[in-house]
Design a protein around this motif. Sequence first.
Motif, PDB file in Angstrom:
ATOM      1  N   SER A  85      68.571  11.112  47.207  1.00  0.00           N
ATOM      2  CA  SER A  85      69.867  11.353  46.558  1.00  0.00           C
ATOM      3  C   SER A  85      70.044  12.791  46.083  1.00  0.00           C
ATOM      4  CB  SER A  85      70.050  10.396  45.375  1.00  0.00           C
ATOM      5  OG  SER A  85      69.018  10.577  44.412  1.00  0.00           O
ATOM      6  N   ASP A  86      68.978  13.607  46.150  1.00  0.00           N
ATOM      7  CA  ASP A  86      69.100  15.023  45.794  1.00  0.00           C
ATOM      8  C   ASP A  86      69.555  15.869  46.971  1.00  0.00           C
ATOM      9  OD1 ASP A  86      68.418  14.698  43.156  1.00  0.00           O
ATOM     10  OD2 ASP A  86      66.303  15.236  43.419  1.00  0.00           O
ATOM     11  N   VAL A  87      69.771  15.241  48.118  1.00  0.00           N
ATOM     12  CA  VAL A  87      70.192  15.977  49.316  1.00  0.00           C
ATOM     13  C   VAL A  87      71.544  15.418  49.756  1.00  0.00           C
ATOM     14  CG1 VAL A  87      69.509  16.718  51.644  1.00  0.00           C
ATOM     15  CG2 VAL A  87      67.752  16.215  49.935  1.00  0.00           C
ATOM     16  N   PRO A  88      72.645  15.920  49.181  1.00  0.00           N
ATOM     17  CA  PRO A  88      73.968  15.359  49.487  1.00  0.00           C
ATOM     18  C   PRO A  88      74.381  15.508  50.944  1.00  0.00           C
ATOM     19  CG  PRO A  88      74.167  17.387  48.208  1.00  0.00           C
ATOM     20  CD  PRO A  88      72.717  17.010  48.198  1.00  0.00           C
ATOM     21  N   GLU A  89      73.709  16.393  51.665  1.00  0.00           N
ATOM     22  CA  GLU A  89      74.035  16.532  53.084  1.00  0.00           C
ATOM     23  C   GLU A  89      73.673  15.277  53.884  1.00  0.00           C
ATOM     24  OE1 GLU A  89      73.880  20.306  51.119  1.00  0.00           O
ATOM     25  OE2 GLU A  89      72.266  18.828  51.341  1.00  0.00           O
ATOM     26  N   VAL A 308      62.677  17.907  42.006  1.00  0.00           N
ATOM     27  CA  VAL A 308      63.776  18.880  42.071  1.00  0.00           C
ATOM     28  C   VAL A 308      63.400  20.045  42.978  1.00  0.00           C
ATOM     29  CG1 VAL A 308      65.087  20.577  40.726  1.00  0.00           C
ATOM     30  CG2 VAL A 308      64.783  18.244  39.846  1.00  0.00           C
ATOM     31  N   ALA A 309      62.171  20.530  42.834  1.00  0.00           N
ATOM     32  CA  ALA A 309      61.717  21.629  43.693  1.00  0.00           C
ATOM     33  C   ALA A 309      61.698  21.194  45.156  1.00  0.00           C
ATOM     34  CB  ALA A 309      60.327  22.099  43.263  1.00  0.00           C
ATOM     35  N   GLY A 310      61.244  19.969  45.392  1.00  0.00           N
ATOM     36  CA  GLY A 310      61.242  19.461  46.759  1.00  0.00           C
ATOM     37  C   GLY A 310      62.640  19.294  47.310  1.00  0.00           C
ATOM     38  N   GLY A 311      63.561  18.889  46.438  1.00  0.00           N
ATOM     39  CA  GLY A 311      64.949  18.758  46.866  1.00  0.00           C
ATOM     40  C   GLY A 311      65.541  20.089  47.287  1.00  0.00           C
ATOM     41  N   GLU A 312      65.216  21.147  46.548  1.00  0.00           N
ATOM     42  CA  GLU A 312      65.712  22.482  46.907  1.00  0.00           C
ATOM     43  C   GLU A 312      65.092  22.949  48.219  1.00  0.00           C
ATOM     44  OE1 GLU A 312      68.115  24.553  45.761  1.00  0.00           O
ATOM     45  OE2 GLU A 312      68.646  22.705  44.714  1.00  0.00           O
ATOM     46  N   ARG A 313      63.819  22.626  48.411  1.00  0.00           N
ATOM     47  CA  ARG A 313      63.164  22.990  49.671  1.00  0.00           C
ATOM     48  C   ARG A 313      63.835  22.253  50.837  1.00  0.00           C
ATOM     49  NH1 ARG A 313      58.321  21.848  48.205  1.00  0.00           N
ATOM     50  NH2 ARG A 313      57.815  23.918  47.461  1.00  0.00           N
ATOM     51  N   ALA A 314      64.158  20.983  50.613  1.00  0.00           N
ATOM     52  CA  ALA A 314      64.838  20.215  51.653  1.00  0.00           C
ATOM     53  C   ALA A 314      66.236  20.768  51.915  1.00  0.00           C
ATOM     54  CB  ALA A 314      64.921  18.741  51.243  1.00  0.00           C
ATOM     55  N   ARG A 315      66.930  21.139  50.853  1.00  0.00           N
ATOM     56  CA  ARG A 315      68.302  21.616  51.017  1.00  0.00           C
ATOM     57  C   ARG A 315      68.372  23.006  51.643  1.00  0.00           C
ATOM     58  NH1 ARG A 315      72.716  21.029  46.778  1.00  0.00           N
ATOM     59  NH2 ARG A 315      73.908  20.961  48.728  1.00  0.00           N
ATOM     60  N   ALA A 316      67.291  23.762  51.549  1.00  0.00           N
ATOM     61  CA  ALA A 316      67.262  25.046  52.252  1.00  0.00           C
ATOM     62  C   ALA A 316      67.394  24.829  53.755  1.00  0.00           C
ATOM     63  CB  ALA A 316      65.964  25.792  51.938  1.00  0.00           C
ATOM     64  N   SER A 318      68.790  21.594  54.952  1.00  0.00           N
ATOM     65  CA  SER A 318      69.939  20.715  55.192  1.00  0.00           C
ATOM     66  C   SER A 318      71.280  21.420  55.032  1.00  0.00           C
ATOM     67  CB  SER A 318      69.874  19.500  54.259  1.00  0.00           C
ATOM     68  OG  SER A 318      69.994  19.887  52.898  1.00  0.00           O
ATOM     69  N   ARG A 319      71.370  22.374  54.089  1.00  0.00           N
ATOM     70  CA  ARG A 319      72.658  23.057  53.871  1.00  0.00           C
ATOM     71  C   ARG A 319      73.124  23.814  55.105  1.00  0.00           C
ATOM     72  NH1 ARG A 319      71.222  24.151  47.890  1.00  0.00           N
ATOM     73  NH2 ARG A 319      69.750  25.625  48.789  1.00  0.00           N
ATOM     74  N   PRO A 320      72.307  24.715  55.665  1.00  0.00           N
ATOM     75  CA  PRO A 320      72.783  25.426  56.855  1.00  0.00           C
ATOM     76  C   PRO A 320      72.968  24.510  58.055  1.00  0.00           C
ATOM     77  CG  PRO A 320      70.488  25.977  56.396  1.00  0.00           C
ATOM     78  CD  PRO A 320      71.004  25.241  55.199  1.00  0.00           C
ATOM     79  N   PHE A 321      72.138  23.453  58.145  1.00  0.00           N
ATOM     80  CA  PHE A 321      72.256  22.568  59.299  1.00  0.00           C
ATOM     81  C   PHE A 321      73.555  21.777  59.247  1.00  0.00           C
ATOM     82  CE2 PHE A 321      70.482  18.784  61.785  1.00  0.00           C
ATOM     83  CZ  PHE A 321      70.752  19.386  63.006  1.00  0.00           C
ATOM     84  N   ILE A 322      73.945  21.304  58.061  1.00  0.00           N
ATOM     85  CA  ILE A 322      75.195  20.544  57.982  1.00  0.00           C
ATOM     86  C   ILE A 322      76.386  21.454  58.254  1.00  0.00           C
ATOM     87  CG2 ILE A 322      75.792  20.780  55.518  1.00  0.00           C
ATOM     88  CD1 ILE A 322      75.878  17.524  57.573  1.00  0.00           C
ATOM     89  N   GLU A 323      76.292  22.732  57.883  1.00  0.00           N
ATOM     90  CA  GLU A 323      77.367  23.673  58.211  1.00  0.00           C
ATOM     91  C   GLU A 323      77.487  23.820  59.722  1.00  0.00           C
ATOM     92  OE1 GLU A 323      79.709  25.063  56.340  1.00  0.00           O
ATOM     93  OE2 GLU A 323      78.886  23.809  54.725  1.00  0.00           O
ATOM     94  N   ARG A 324      76.361  23.889  60.382  1.00  0.00           N
ATOM     95  CA  ARG A 324      76.366  23.975  61.849  1.00  0.00           C
ATOM     96  C   ARG A 324      76.996  22.724  62.453  1.00  0.00           C
ATOM     97  NH1 ARG A 324      70.671  23.958  65.199  1.00  0.00           N
ATOM     98  NH2 ARG A 324      71.446  22.937  67.098  1.00  0.00           N
ATOM     99  N   ALA A 420      68.929  31.324  55.824  1.00  0.00           N
ATOM    100  CA  ALA A 420      69.191  30.066  56.523  1.00  0.00           C
ATOM    101  C   ALA A 420      70.669  29.938  56.889  1.00  0.00           C
ATOM    102  CB  ALA A 420      68.760  28.887  55.651  1.00  0.00           C
ATOM    103  N   ALA A 421      71.550  30.347  55.979  1.00  0.00           N
ATOM    104  CA  ALA A 421      72.982  30.272  56.250  1.00  0.00           C
ATOM    105  C   ALA A 421      73.367  31.213  57.391  1.00  0.00           C
ATOM    106  CB  ALA A 421      73.768  30.606  54.991  1.00  0.00           C
ATOM    107  N   ALA A 422      72.774  32.407  57.420  1.00  0.00           N
ATOM    108  CA  ALA A 422      73.074  33.362  58.491  1.00  0.00           C
ATOM    109  C   ALA A 422      72.588  32.823  59.839  1.00  0.00           C
ATOM    110  CB  ALA A 422      72.415  34.707  58.182  1.00  0.00           C
ATOM    111  N   LEU A 423      71.410  32.190  59.851  1.00  0.00           N
ATOM    112  CA  LEU A 423      70.906  31.591  61.087  1.00  0.00           C
ATOM    113  C   LEU A 423      71.812  30.458  61.556  1.00  0.00           C
ATOM    114  CD1 LEU A 423      67.073  31.472  60.337  1.00  0.00           C
ATOM    115  CD2 LEU A 423      68.188  32.827  62.112  1.00  0.00           C
ATOM    116  N   ALA A 424      72.300  29.664  60.613  1.00  0.00           N
ATOM    117  CA  ALA A 424      73.191  28.563  60.971  1.00  0.00           C
ATOM    118  C   ALA A 424      74.493  29.096  61.576  1.00  0.00           C
ATOM    119  CB  ALA A 424      73.494  27.712  59.738  1.00  0.00           C
TER     120      ALA A 424
END
Length: 433
Positions: A85-89, A308-316, A318-324, A420-424
């Motif tokens: 639930s910490d990864v809204p993507e 929380v730290a793991g969630g941020e690592r996961a979102r690093a 998931s965020r760019p991937f969902i944008e893609r 990550a966002a630039a790569l996406a």
Amino acid sequence: MSITRFLTGITPSGTPHLGNFVGSIRPSVAASRNPQVQSFYFLADYHALIKTQEPARVNRSTLEIAASWLACGLDPEKVTFYRQSDVPEIPELTWLLTCVTGKGLLNRAHAYKAAQDKNHEAGRDLDDGVNAGLFMYPVLMAADILMFNAHKVPVGRDQVQHLEMARDIASSFNHLYGEHFTLPEAAIEDNVATLAGLDGRKMSKSYDNTIPLFASRAQLQKLIATIVTDSRMPGEPKEVEGSALFQIYQAFATAEETAAMRQAYAQGIAWGEAKQLLFERVDRELAPMRARYEALMAQPDQVEAALVAGGERARALSRPFIERLRAAVGLRSVAAKVEHKGKARASAQLPSFKQYREKDGKFYFKFVAADGQLLLQSTGFDAPREAGQAIARLQHEAGALQALAAQLQPAEGVAPATIAAALALLGASLNDQ
């Protein structure tokens, strides 16, 4: 070195027991230490809501299971350990996948069919008591797996169908929108130990025959004393086959200790003595873990910080991937679409890789933003082909930024999320061309 990405989900719906430890936690922690494996472990709290509407139970179980994995040696610095639930993507991806998933596929899911069969036998409406969460469970599971493009998912045979459905869903999306998802494979756990419970049946919460993993020393001894045995008296030879007591002992003992216990059975060891030996052997392994577990349960903020730290690592990732993925299905700026008509102009506004050779004879590359800002610098490669392969992975493979971390040096002051966002952005552009 080829990296294989493993992903494992744990539903927080109860207290971990010895069977969970032997069959899942212990082997998973050992696998997480393999440098050729990139491990993702998550607490599937969205899945828990399908079967329970008890908020306190879900919350408590989340703490107990997270603390158990950490106490058993899972290193949150070396794996991605997060709360679903910490990864809204993930729920957003669930919707994107829902829109390419046929209802007929979901109709064939074992859990849904089992619920319908039960209603049919009871003379009720086929969908009585079946919530949409149960029906959509395979899509959420597919999103869990595909969000991080897992290569392998350890499952029992009863879960293989869900992996096959995830592959079908990924293939449908890829066919419509381009190659975005790796097709996951089931790592079938045929050799995973299944412990017998107190009554000799499989140790399971549904049978109420479990031994909690971190029961107190006194409670552990008391529960082991209740393990069902046969009526053979002291001095009578005893069979190891079918003995729950021997099976549990074997799961914790060394080969030499197991051989000694087998001999003791043949020589007619008393059941009370065998149970005492089992208690001492299990407690010897669990005692230091129990101490860590109790410390974590007393300080839940430490567990929360790890999640929380793991969630941020996961979102690093998931965020760019969902944008893609959003861009792939058309959920993108209309202005960006107009600009894309001029290919040269659009390319000029994208980040890019620049490859070169230094005086040391090695080959390097750097990743720069559209405005020329340095985002990422590689270490040296022995051949240009190796550098090119790394660039290709960064452009097309979700998670390559983390997988290649040892060969990359982010520019000072540049956040991983920015890279990550630039790569996406670059990856979405390449897929559209």
